[in-house]
Structure formats: structure tokens, C-alpha cells
Write a protein that holds these residues in place. Structure first.
Motif, PDB file in Angstrom:
ATOM      1  N   SER A 149      15.813  46.272  40.631  1.00 46.91           N
ATOM      2  CA  SER A 149      14.395  46.659  40.758  1.00 46.91           C
ATOM      3  C   SER A 149      13.641  46.419  39.452  1.00 46.91           C
ATOM      4  O   SER A 149      12.481  45.992  39.466  1.00 46.91           O
ATOM      5  N   SER A 150      14.283  46.652  38.312  1.00 49.58           N
ATOM      6  CA  SER A 150      13.635  46.380  37.014  1.00 49.58           C
ATOM      7  C   SER A 150      13.400  44.889  36.827  1.00 49.58           C
ATOM      8  O   SER A 150      12.350  44.471  36.319  1.00 49.58           O
TER       9      SER A 150
ATOM     10  N   GLU B 233       2.638  39.930  38.839  1.00 51.78           N
ATOM     11  CA  GLU B 233       1.329  39.843  38.198  1.00 51.78           C
ATOM     12  C   GLU B 233       0.320  39.132  39.092  1.00 51.78           C
ATOM     13  O   GLU B 233      -0.870  39.433  39.068  1.00 51.78           O
ATOM     14  N   GLN B 234       0.809  38.214  39.889  1.00 55.83           N
ATOM     15  CA  GLN B 234      -0.082  37.417  40.731  1.00 55.83           C
ATOM     16  C   GLN B 234      -0.418  38.122  42.039  1.00 55.83           C
ATOM     17  O   GLN B 234      -1.519  37.944  42.571  1.00 55.83           O
ATOM     18  N   GLU B 235       0.502  38.879  42.568  1.00 54.84           N
ATOM     19  CA  GLU B 235       0.332  39.470  43.903  1.00 54.84           C
ATOM     20  C   GLU B 235       0.361  40.999  43.814  1.00 54.84           C
ATOM     21  O   GLU B 235       1.414  41.601  43.678  1.00 54.84           O
TER      22      GLU B 235
ATOM     23  N   PHE C 241       2.676  42.814  46.314  1.00 64.03           N
ATOM     24  CA  PHE C 241       4.081  42.677  45.950  1.00 64.03           C
ATOM     25  C   PHE C 241       4.433  43.639  44.817  1.00 64.03           C
ATOM     26  O   PHE C 241       5.486  44.274  44.826  1.00 64.03           O
ATOM     27  N   LEU C 242       3.526  43.758  43.839  1.00 66.40           N
ATOM     28  CA  LEU C 242       3.717  44.683  42.719  1.00 66.40           C
ATOM     29  C   LEU C 242       3.833  46.119  43.228  1.00 66.40           C
ATOM     30  O   LEU C 242       4.707  46.879  42.779  1.00 66.40           O
ATOM     31  N   GLU C 243       2.990  46.490  44.163  1.00 64.95           N
ATOM     32  CA  GLU C 243       3.022  47.842  44.721  1.00 64.95           C
ATOM     33  C   GLU C 243       4.358  48.105  45.438  1.00 64.95           C
ATOM     34  O   GLU C 243       4.978  49.161  45.272  1.00 64.95           O
ATOM     35  N   MET C 244       4.805  47.117  46.205  1.00 68.44           N
ATOM     36  CA  MET C 244       6.056  47.251  46.942  1.00 68.44           C
ATOM     37  C   MET C 244       7.254  47.346  45.978  1.00 68.44           C
ATOM     38  O   MET C 244       8.138  48.192  46.138  1.00 68.44           O
ATOM     39  N   VAL C 245       7.271  46.497  44.960  1.00 71.86           N
ATOM     40  CA  VAL C 245       8.379  46.503  43.997  1.00 71.86           C
ATOM     41  C   VAL C 245       8.361  47.786  43.174  1.00 71.86           C
ATOM     42  O   VAL C 245       9.416  48.339  42.856  1.00 71.86           O
ATOM     43  N   THR C 246       7.180  48.286  42.849  1.00 72.28           N
ATOM     44  CA  THR C 246       7.073  49.542  42.101  1.00 72.28           C
ATOM     45  C   THR C 246       7.635  50.704  42.932  1.00 72.28           C
ATOM     46  O   THR C 246       8.370  51.553  42.412  1.00 72.28           O
TER      47      THR C 246
ATOM     48  N   ALA D  93      12.118  54.397  43.929  1.00 71.19           N
ATOM     49  CA  ALA D  93      13.157  54.900  44.845  1.00 71.19           C
ATOM     50  C   ALA D  93      14.553  54.689  44.258  1.00 71.19           C
ATOM     51  O   ALA D  93      15.416  55.575  44.346  1.00 71.19           O
ATOM     52  N   MET D  94      14.782  53.540  43.647  1.00 71.25           N
ATOM     53  CA  MET D  94      16.105  53.263  43.072  1.00 71.25           C
ATOM     54  C   MET D  94      16.393  54.171  41.885  1.00 71.25           C
ATOM     55  O   MET D  94      17.525  54.634  41.707  1.00 71.25           O
TER      56      MET D  94
END
Length: 107
Positions: free
Chosen positions: A10-11, A20-22, A25-30, A35-36
Motif C-alpha cells: 500500500s505504501s 498524483e494524476q488520478e 485512484f489516490l483516494e482509493m489507495v489512501t 486499512a492495511m
């Protein structure tokens, strides 16, 4: 180890230039990263608790089992004595049956 690997993944995803572009996607990965990290924290607490519980169980068993360990040692010693004496009896039984041999066999 598995939760540590999930935190690492996840990091790594957070440091991906695509974040940075999407913004979605940033929100989902954050959210995934959060969660992890929570899962890793929970797993660490569980491991710490299990280590403490296992330690107290080992202490409890140590206090209960010394008497059992002593009984096992006494039994082992008695069994060795029996085998030693049994071999003597067999040796005397093989010898000629004279007075001294019969006396020792009786003993």
C-alpha cells in the motif's frame, strides 16, 4: 509478515506517480493504505497478547509439571533398576544350579 507485506504494497502504491494524476485512484489507495495499517496494528496487538498468554501458560505448566517430571524420572530410574536386576536373574538362570547360584537367584 503478511500484514507487513500488505502495508509495504500500500505504501508503494501511494508513491506511484499515477496517484498524483488520478485523484480517485489516490483516494482509493489512501483508503487501502489506512486499512492495511489498521490491520497490521490489530495483528501486532494480537501477537503481543498471544505472547503474553503463552508466557503465562508456560509459567503455569512449569509450576504444575515439576512433580510430574519427578515422577517420570523416578519411573525411569526404577525401570533401569528392573532391567539391570532382570539381566542378573537371567544370568543366574543360565548357570548351573548349585547352592550359591540358587541362593543368589532367590535373592
Amino acid at each position: 509478515a503478511m500484514s507487513k507485506s500488505a502495508v509495504k504494497i500500500s505504501s508503494d502504491l501511494l508513491s506511484n506517480p499515477l496517484c498524483e494524476q488520478e485523484p480517485s485512484f489516490l483516494e482509493m489507495v489512501t483508503a487501502f493504505d489506512t486499512a492495511m495499517k489498521r490491520m497490521d496494528s490489530f495483528n501486532q496487538e494480537k501477537v503481543d497478547w498471544e505472547d503474553g498468554a503463552a508466557g503465562s501458560l508456560v509459567e503455569w505448566f512449569s509450576s504444575v509439571f515439576p512433580s510430574l517430571n519427578m515422577a517420570v524420572k523416578r519411573r525411569e530410574q526404577t525401570l533401569q533398576d528392573y532391567k539391570r536386576l532382570q539381566s542378573k536373574v537371567e544370568k543366574y538362570e543360565e548357570k548351573e544350579r548349585t547352592g550359591p547360584v540358587l541362593a543368589k537367584l532367590h535373592q
